[in-house]
Design an enzyme around this catalytic site. Structure first.
Site, PDB file in Angstrom:
ATOM      1  N   TYR A 216     -20.030  58.336 101.827  1.00 34.14           N
ATOM      2  CA  TYR A 216     -20.201  59.889 101.291  1.00 34.14           C
ATOM      3  C   TYR A 216     -18.932  60.737 101.481  1.00 34.14           C
ATOM      4  O   TYR A 216     -18.679  60.882 102.708  1.00 34.14           O
ATOM      5  CB  TYR A 216     -21.648  60.427 101.773  1.00 34.14           C
ATOM      6  CG  TYR A 216     -21.670  61.942 101.344  1.00 34.14           C
ATOM      7  CD1 TYR A 216     -21.724  62.244 100.032  1.00 34.14           C
ATOM      8  CD2 TYR A 216     -21.282  63.026 102.445  1.00 34.14           C
ATOM      9  CE1 TYR A 216     -21.664  63.609  99.639  1.00 34.14           C
ATOM     10  CE2 TYR A 216     -21.119  64.335 101.779  1.00 34.14           C
ATOM     11  CZ  TYR A 216     -21.340  64.674 100.503  1.00 34.14           C
ATOM     12  OH  TYR A 216     -21.389  65.906 100.284  1.00 34.14           O
ATOM     13  N   GLY A 217     -18.699  61.280 100.361  1.00 29.91           N
ATOM     14  CA  GLY A 217     -17.326  61.979 100.610  1.00 29.91           C
ATOM     15  C   GLY A 217     -17.202  62.851 101.652  1.00 29.91           C
ATOM     16  O   GLY A 217     -16.001  62.882 102.243  1.00 29.91           O
ATOM     17  N   GLY A 218     -18.263  63.661 102.062  1.00 35.27           N
ATOM     18  CA  GLY A 218     -18.038  64.575 103.203  1.00 35.27           C
ATOM     19  C   GLY A 218     -17.873  63.869 104.455  1.00 35.27           C
ATOM     20  O   GLY A 218     -17.416  64.597 105.346  1.00 35.27           O
ATOM     21  N   HIS A 244     -13.583  78.114 105.381  1.00 38.72           N
ATOM     22  CA  HIS A 244     -14.584  77.185 104.365  1.00 38.72           C
ATOM     23  C   HIS A 244     -14.752  78.389 103.179  1.00 38.72           C
ATOM     24  O   HIS A 244     -15.699  78.850 103.037  1.00 38.72           O
ATOM     25  CB  HIS A 244     -15.985  76.779 104.859  1.00 38.72           C
ATOM     26  CG  HIS A 244     -16.759  75.957 104.284  1.00 38.72           C
ATOM     27  ND1 HIS A 244     -18.156  76.023 104.228  1.00 38.72           N
ATOM     28  CD2 HIS A 244     -16.347  75.080 103.288  1.00 38.72           C
ATOM     29  CE1 HIS A 244     -18.600  74.940 103.646  1.00 38.72           C
ATOM     30  NE2 HIS A 244     -17.482  74.588 102.925  1.00 38.72           N
ATOM     31  N   CYS A 268     -24.538  77.275  98.160  1.00 38.48           N
ATOM     32  CA  CYS A 268     -25.066  78.574  98.233  1.00 38.48           C
ATOM     33  C   CYS A 268     -24.205  79.589  97.363  1.00 38.48           C
ATOM     34  O   CYS A 268     -24.339  80.757  97.242  1.00 38.48           O
ATOM     35  CB  CYS A 268     -24.947  79.074  99.714  1.00 38.48           C
ATOM     36  SG  CYS A 268     -26.110  78.658 100.911  1.00 38.48           S
ATOM     37  N   ASN A 380     -27.482  66.268  96.174  1.00 37.14           N
ATOM     38  CA  ASN A 380     -26.279  66.475  96.559  1.00 37.14           C
ATOM     39  C   ASN A 380     -25.194  65.486  95.820  1.00 37.14           C
ATOM     40  O   ASN A 380     -24.263  65.358  96.242  1.00 37.14           O
ATOM     41  CB  ASN A 380     -25.930  65.974  98.016  1.00 37.14           C
ATOM     42  CG  ASN A 380     -24.788  66.450  98.691  1.00 37.14           C
ATOM     43  OD1 ASN A 380     -24.133  67.522  98.362  1.00 37.14           O
ATOM     44  ND2 ASN A 380     -24.358  66.037  99.766  1.00 37.14           N
ATOM     45  N   ALA A 381     -25.517  65.283  94.441  1.00 36.31           N
ATOM     46  CA  ALA A 381     -24.849  64.276  93.655  1.00 36.31           C
ATOM     47  C   ALA A 381     -23.711  65.282  93.351  1.00 36.31           C
ATOM     48  O   ALA A 381     -23.757  66.330  93.097  1.00 36.31           O
ATOM     49  CB  ALA A 381     -25.591  63.929  92.431  1.00 36.31           C
ATOM     50  N   ARG A 382     -22.487  64.541  93.397  1.00 36.62           N
ATOM     51  CA  ARG A 382     -21.337  65.349  92.950  1.00 36.62           C
ATOM     52  C   ARG A 382     -20.299  64.683  91.958  1.00 36.62           C
ATOM     53  O   ARG A 382     -20.477  63.761  91.327  1.00 36.62           O
ATOM     54  CB  ARG A 382     -20.636  65.470  94.502  1.00 36.62           C
ATOM     55  CG  ARG A 382     -21.386  65.995  95.452  1.00 36.62           C
ATOM     56  CD  ARG A 382     -20.495  66.611  96.498  1.00 36.62           C
ATOM     57  NE  ARG A 382     -21.239  67.338  97.363  1.00 36.62           N
ATOM     58  CZ  ARG A 382     -21.102  68.745  97.834  1.00 36.62           C
ATOM     59  NH1 ARG A 382     -20.080  69.389  97.102  1.00 36.62           N
ATOM     60  NH2 ARG A 382     -21.825  69.261  98.311  1.00 36.62           N
ATOM     61  N   ARG A 414     -27.642  82.112 101.954  1.00 34.62           N
ATOM     62  CA  ARG A 414     -29.099  81.980 101.340  1.00 34.62           C
ATOM     63  C   ARG A 414     -29.949  82.725 102.098  1.00 34.62           C
ATOM     64  O   ARG A 414     -30.616  82.183 103.113  1.00 34.62           O
ATOM     65  CB  ARG A 414     -29.349  80.467 101.168  1.00 34.62           C
ATOM     66  CG  ARG A 414     -30.585  80.092 100.322  1.00 34.62           C
ATOM     67  CD  ARG A 414     -30.414  78.568 100.412  1.00 34.62           C
ATOM     68  NE  ARG A 414     -29.542  78.014  99.427  1.00 34.62           N
ATOM     69  CZ  ARG A 414     -29.766  77.619  98.140  1.00 34.62           C
ATOM     70  NH1 ARG A 414     -31.093  78.069  97.477  1.00 34.62           N
ATOM     71  NH2 ARG A 414     -28.876  77.178  97.299  1.00 34.62           N
TER      72      ARG A 414
HETATM   73  C1  SPV Z   1     -19.674  71.138 101.408  1.00 31.16           C
HETATM   74  O1  SPV Z   1     -20.713  70.533 101.532  1.00 31.16           O
HETATM   75  O2  SPV Z   1     -19.463  72.086 101.828  1.00 31.16           O
HETATM   76  C2  SPV Z   1     -18.687  70.338 100.666  1.00 31.16           C
HETATM   77  C3  SPV Z   1     -18.809  68.915 100.358  1.00 31.16           C
HETATM   78  O3  SPV Z   1     -17.833  71.092 100.284  1.00 31.16           O
HETATM   79  S1  SPV Z   1     -18.638  67.964 101.764  1.00 31.16           S
HETATM   80  O4  SPV Z   1     -17.612  67.150 101.473  1.00 31.16           O
HETATM   81  O5  SPV Z   1     -19.749  67.165 102.093  1.00 31.16           O
HETATM   82  O6  SPV Z   1     -18.418  68.919 102.950  1.00 31.16           O
HETATM   83 MN    MN Z   2     -17.536  72.782 101.270  1.00 33.39          MN
END
Ligand code: SPV
Ligand code: MN
Length: 620
Positions: A216-218, A244, A268, A380-382, A414
């Site tokens: 997963y990317g994050g 952020h 959010c 959380n699909a991206r 939120r």
């Molecule tokens: C976030 O969740 O704040 C994102 C995606 O921008 S991640 O790469 O999962 O952090």
């Molecule tokens: Mn982020």
């Protein structure tokens, strides 16, 4: 050199053009440990990027969609979001700063190194060079990524500025960020299999992050949220801000553009705010902010968007919709795929009844182990795309070596029942403390775990904080003190509800809030003074609603939205005070002073006007 035998001549040559012994040692260490069968070094040439893209398909990590520039990728069903629990900041000794998930450095390194032994056997390692922030600028931060995932490298080529030439210029400078990632063993769907051994360990001392057994990317894209932990530490040490935050230009009257940054927790409204089609998009996730000649100037750490795809449709998100339906390059992750096309929840077109998604074969009504229906795409699909694909991107701002001057900083969460949709702090300190450091937000699907729980999330950064919270806040206050031109600070809340749980605002209303803020930072509109800061006057909003959304904004709506909810606001301050008193070791005193002043203003107002105060009771 041990390193040499793992490389073929061509790739060794590419590496040896960078004459940095620290880089060579780092690569040698992890090549030896991970033992890949093959290594590919990426220069800044487009051929190398193409090679990575081809490999992502060849190794089955991505699949081609009908659009020749679109691919899709799946993460393991249980690897769909950031793994907070296993993401640890490595610290020496037994310090346990609150809110930061730590692990003993020596033990952590020993553990993860053991798990990494031979982890890339039979795989190809990609060696990629990038820079956060524009090259040759005060924002430039070189970083190297080693990964056995062509998907991760592919994402990075879409999201970050290439840095091979930057590294050549570094010579023997040891200051660069380092990331090692391995997806670990893969299952038949090419997703990470050993999730029980998923680890993301952040070594601040060495500015190195090791991430394994996840895709997963994050968790895996080093330059994104893993680098973010490292840059927050640098920023606090060096007196700038790593945030952020999105960066966007808001169009004002007479072709004026005023730039804003905005911090929102994941899911959010951050991306949908900065991609508003009539405004100017500079960045959607990470802003590097420096004091340059007394101005707060922001640069995007990235050049792409790794955004949530759920709810993206032609009407609500026209800018993103256009990009996802255009000819630019895009990766779709954890969506529904059917006949070479990607589908997702809330896309506003008919979705097939079956296909392949994050759970494998999917059909409408399919249930998970707990008996809950599996949606067509994960929440959380991206999608991953370059910013330049957006019609409304501000390329000049994105590429500007001095960033853009920030006129306003927006904090949003939120929040069901406390903050009005929009307010402006009295000044920098008031904003930093009562809007930023007091931010609360309900949890979302962007992290593994329960959703909908109100959570303290100062500056929307808590998940990524790598330094003690009090020090982080102190740095903010100091940063502001030294600015000649301080940005105004605003708070927005898109999620306020009435007693019956109905949202009080439409999702399009944010366009109006932005225009009001643009006028405010240029001193072109007056405001009402409430105990929690300034709020807009009814007549100004009415005009803006009519002009921008062609919407009749009623007094009744205004009252409902902007009523000052004293009991909720006081309860919030008590919660925040308690958190800072009980959970945070070191807190600048000014934080408590500022909260106390706000509390007193609320109590006084309550005595005068009651618990729920109509905005019409306040004056300018
Ligand atoms: C976030 O969740 O704040 C994102 C995606 O921008 S991640 O790469 O999962 O952090
Ligand atoms: Mn982020």
């Amino acid at each position: 050199m041990e390193l040499i035998k793992s490389f073929d001549e061509y790739n060794l040559q590419k590496l040896s053009r960078i004459k940095n012994p620290f880089l060579h040692d780092f690569i040698a260490k992890y090549v030896e440990l991970c033992n890949p069968s093959k290594i590919f070094v990426c220069t800044d040439n487009i051929e190398d990027e193409n090679y990575v893209r081809k490999k992502a398909l060849e190794y089955g990590e991505e699949k081609q969609l009908a659009n020749p520039n679109h691919t899709t990728h799946f993460d393991n069903y249980n690897d769909q979001a950031r793994d907070k629990e296993n993401t640890r900041i490595l610290v020496s000794g037994n310090v346990k700063p609150p809110y930061i998930n730590t692990h003993n450095r020596e033990k952590g390194l020993e553990e993860i190194h053991e798990l990494m032994e031979g982890i890339m056997e039979g795989k190809e390692m990609f060696v990629c060079f990038f820079t956060l922030g524009p090259p040759n600028s005060p924002f430039e931060i070189p970083a190297i990524q080693l990964t056995d995932s062509a998907y991760v490298a592919h994402n990075e080529f879409l999201l970050f500025r290439k840095g091979y030439e930057v590294f050549k210029r570094l010579r023997d400078n040891p200051r660069f960020l380092k990331f090692v990632h391995s997806s670990g063993e893969l299952d038949e769907r090419k997703t990470s299999k050993n999730l029980d051994k998923r680890r993301i360990y952040i070594d601040l001392d060495e500015e190195t992050v090791l991430s394994i057994n996840t895709q997963y990317g994050g968790n895996s894209i080093g330059l994104k949220k893993l680098a973010f932990r490292l840059t927050i530490k640098r920023a606090v040490e060096e007196g700038w801000l790593s945030e952020h935050m999105f960066i966007m230009g808001v169009n004002g009257p007479n072709n004026r553009v005023s730039y804003f940054t905005g911090a929102f927790p994941s899911m959010c409204g951050k991306t949908s705010t900065c991609t508003l089609i009539h405004e100017k998009l500079v960045g959607d996730d990470i802003a590097l902010i420096r004091n340059i000649n007394g101005e707060a100037r922001a640069a995007n750490a990235e050049i792409g968007v790794f955004g949530i795809i759920g709810g993206v449709n032609r009407k609500d998100e026209p800018a993103i919709w256009e990009v996802l339906n255009g000819q630019n390059e895009a990766i779709f992750s954890n969506v529904l795929v059917k006949d070479g096309k990607a589908y997702w929840s809330g896309m506003g077109v008919e979705i097939p009844d079956e296909g392949e998604n994050h759970c494998g074969r999917w059909w409408k009504g399919k249930k998970d182990e707990e008996g809950n229906e599996i949606p067509p795409s994960h929440k959380n699909a991206r999608f991953t795309v370059r910013l330049e694909a957006f019609r409304n991107v501000d390329l000049e701002a994105l590429n500007s070596p001095l960033g853009v001057r920030i006129h306003g900083i927006i904090f949003g969460g939120r929040d069901t029942d406390t903050f009005p949709p929009l307010s402006e702090a009295f000044d920098w300190v008031h904003g930093v403390i009562t809007k930023g450091a007091s931010l609360e937000s309900e949890t979302t699907a962007a992290i593994l775990g329960k959703v909908g729980v109100r959570r303290f999330n100062p500056m929307a950064i808590l998940d990524f904080l790598s330094v003690p919270l009090g020090k982080y806040i102190e740095n903010y206050l100091e940063f502001g003190k030294k600015l000649k031109h301080k940005p105004r600070i605003f708070a927005v809340n898109y999620f306020l509800r009435d007693k019956n749980g109905r949202f009080l605002n439409g999702r399009e209303d944010k366009a109006v809030w932005l225009k009001w803020m643009e006028l405010r930072v240029n001193d072109e509109v007056s405001a009402l003074k409430t105990p929690i800061g300034f709020i807009p006057q009814y007549d100004d909003l009415r005009m803006l609603f009519e002009g921008i959304l062609d919407k009749n904004y009623s007094k009744d709506d205004y009252i409902k939205q902007f009523t000052i909810r004293v009991p909720e606001l006081l309860a919030k301050i008590w919660r925040i005070e308690k958190i800072y008193k009980e959970n945070v070791d070191y807190v600048p005193n000014i934080l408590f002073d500022e909260l106390k002043k706000e509390k007193n203003r609320l109590i006084l107002a309550k005595e005068r006007f009651g618990e729920y105060i109509s905005p019409f009771k306040f004056s300018g």
